[in-house]
Structure formats: structure tokens, C-alpha cells
Scaffold this active site. Sequence first.
Site, PDB file in Angstrom:
ATOM      1  N   HIS A  44       2.181   4.987  -5.569  1.00 42.90           N
ATOM      2  CA  HIS A  44       0.963   4.208  -5.170  1.00 42.90           C
ATOM      3  C   HIS A  44      -0.285   5.214  -5.366  1.00 42.90           C
ATOM      4  O   HIS A  44      -1.526   4.537  -5.674  1.00 42.90           O
ATOM      5  CB  HIS A  44       1.077   3.852  -3.556  1.00 42.90           C
ATOM      6  N   ASN A  96      11.437   2.880  -0.941  1.00 45.21           N
ATOM      7  CA  ASN A  96      10.174   3.401  -1.443  1.00 45.21           C
ATOM      8  C   ASN A  96       9.993   4.779  -2.095  1.00 45.21           C
ATOM      9  O   ASN A  96       9.195   5.276  -2.461  1.00 45.21           O
ATOM     10  CB  ASN A  96       9.118   3.551  -0.269  1.00 45.21           C
TER      11      ASN A  96
END
Length: 369
Positions: free
Chosen positions: A256, A249
Site C-alpha cells: 500500500h 494483508n
Amino acid sequence: MNLMTRLTVAIPSHSYDVWIENGLLNRAGELVREVIGPRQKLFVVTVAPVRKKWGKKLAASLARADYKPQFLEMPDGERYKALATVETLAEQLVKLGADRRSAILAFGGGVIGDVAGFLASLYMRGVDFIQIPTTVLAQVDASIGGKTGVNLRAGKNLVGTFHQPKAVLIDPGVLVTLPEREYHAGLYEALKSGIIGDPNLFRLFENSRREILSRETQVLERVIADSVRLKANVVSSDERENGLRQVLNLGHTIGHALEAETAYRRFLHGEAIAWGMVAAANLALTTSRLDSVTAGRMTDAVLALGPLPKVAVRTRNIVKRLQSDKKTKNGVIHFILPREIGKVEIVDDVPERAVISAVDELRRVSGGR
Ligand SMILES: NC(=O)c1ccc[n+]([C@@H]2O[C@H](COP(=O)([O-])OP(=O)(O)OC[C@H]3O[C@@H](n4cnc5c(N)ncnc54)[C@H](O)[C@@H]3O)[C@@H](O)[C@H]2O)c1
Ligand SMILES: [Zn+2]
């Protein structure tokens, strides 16, 4: 001459191979047969643009291997990554006589991989499926690891399963028809793999940028193989995302937030992650994890794959989103930050003012203010 790369995702009890080769589509049938043997019914789940450009080739190759594939199309686009689509496809499977011995090929980008994989995990409590990814993002990332799912109105990927494919068949040759922006967006995820754990891959981006951007298949094969290897290793040691898998991530915390803040309209996923990686390099620098030369190399490598859409958002809104993120515990934001090229760590001690200045910096660099 082509050399096939074959890698293994070594998950206990269901390990599977990933084949990567330019022109692989021509012998996809033979590979499918090698992996799952003869099947009465084989279904190819795809979208119109992929079917139009590459469907014939795949169908011919499957026919040569004595399959009679049936193509099922879902409408193209992230907004059709929904339960309703899965239901429609399942109803079609029933009508076409699919049973538990039938198999599904997911032929398309990450949306197809997620939807067809989800369908395969549910149909008659689970049937075999094989990934044949056709975007950079799907080839280097989404097709590996067995995460499937769809979006709800409340958010992305909120419903899903773990269902590992029987194999992943990657033909970098199909990327020549990918729209330019999609192509670039996927490359950021590959660059991400370099920063997380593969300095050689990172250097390939620095030294062979021109070849990569002009889609030269030899160098592309290496970019894909190296990215897949990195993801396969991480996934193998943490199938269900308990800890280690989080390193994938990198750039996604702020990425995001940028996607959500712009209602998923301004950035392609990879583009938002690109900005997220620039911010991560900046945060690693300001929290003394990274020296300025290395941080600069990372930022340059990201920006050199541009152009990227501007970051014209309110910094305050981004910080708010980060604090209410489902992965945030007690208001403490977790970041994956680089320590060097090829090494990252999970941290939870980044001061809010550092986050604010990193987002401000994105706006400045992108000319978004
Ligand atoms: N399961 C996972 O681990 C995982 C990981 C990352 C992303 N994802 C998911 O992947 C999705 C995004 O995937 P994507 O970026 O591939 O988007 P996508 O599947 O929507 O494909 C992008 C576009 O490219 C077109 N296309 C695909 N292949 C083509 C080709 N060879 N030539 C021409 N056009 C082609 C498609 O029709 C589509 O319009 C998101 O839903 C994301 O959540 C999943
Ligand atoms: Zn991603």
C-alpha cells in the site's frame, strides 16, 4: 470434461456458495435461478470491455433461464469507483423501475464488484446481488467476503459496507481476454493465499508455473478454487475484519505504501503487493522467523511471475508512510510475516532499520536505484 467446484462461504445467517467452472458463463442463468429464483427485473452492472467480450454469452444464458436482463454500464477504471458513479447507477435503476425485489449482477473486475455491491447494499436499503467476477484479482480475492465500497479524494475504499452476495459465479474461461499485465497482477494475490495458508497451492505455483502463465484452464481452476477456499475460510471466521482476517494483508503493508507513494500510477495493486511479499519474506528472515531457503523460495515464486515495475522510491518516504498508515497504532507498524510456507503471523516488533533495509533491498532487486 469439466468438474464444477462448489465451495461455501459459511457466514452465520447468510452463507453462500461459490461456483467455479470453466465455461460456467453458459449456464450462469440456470445458476442464478437456482439461487434467487425468478425475478421481474434483473440488472447487470458492468463495464464496456467486459460487456463487449462476454456480455452476449451472459445475456443468452440469462434469457434461457427466462430472465430479461438489463445491462447498466459504468465507465471503466479505478477513478470511477466513486460515489458519483453509485448515484448515477441508482438514478438509472429508478428510471428502469427497479424495486426491492430486483437483483443486481456484478459482472466485471474488482471495481465492478465493489461498486455494484455497494449499490446493491444501498438501493432501497438493500437488494440481492450476485458476483460474476471476470479478472483474476476479482475471482481469487475481491468477490469473496462481502466488502463493498468506493474511493474518496482523501483515500481508497474510505466509504463502504459489508453486503454479502447471494452467490459468486466464477468462469476461469473469461480470463483469456484479460490483458497480460492484469492477468499477472491477479496471480500474486493467489500466490499470497498459498503463502498464508496453503502449501499445496504454493507448490502448484512452483511446479506448474508454465501452465499457469499460459492460462491453462485446468490448473487455473485449481489456483482459483484453492485461493477462494482459503479466503472463504478466513472470512467465515472473521466476517467484519476484527482480527484473523488481517492475515490476508500479507504484503499489503509495504504494498500500500508503494502504491500511495507512486500516486497509484506505477503499480497495479497486485504488483505492489508482490513487492510487499518480497519485503515480508526479507523481514521474516532478518527477524529470525524464517530460514533463508524458505525466504528464497518465496521470493523466487513471486519474481518468477514477473516482470514487475521498478521500485524507484525514496526509502525514507516509504517508512514515513508506514508510520502514518491508518492501521498503525502509536507509531508501531504491524506486519504480517511468514513463519513457513502456509503459515503467517501478525507482528509489531520489527525494528525500523530492518524495514529500511528491506525497502532498500527491493530497490536493489528491482534495479530501481
Ligand atoms: N472488496 C474486496 O474485498 C476487494 C479486495 C481486493 C481488491 N478490491 C478492489 O478491486 C479493485 C481492483 O480490481 P481489478 O484488478 O479486477 O480491476 P478492474 O475492475 O479495474 O479491472 C481491470 C481491467 O480489466 C478489464 N477487464 C475485466 N475483466 C476482463 C476480461 N475478462 N477481459 C478483458 N478485460 C477485462 C476491466 O475493464 C479493467 O479495465 C480495486 O478497486 C480494489 O480496491 C476489493
Ligand atoms: Zn490485495
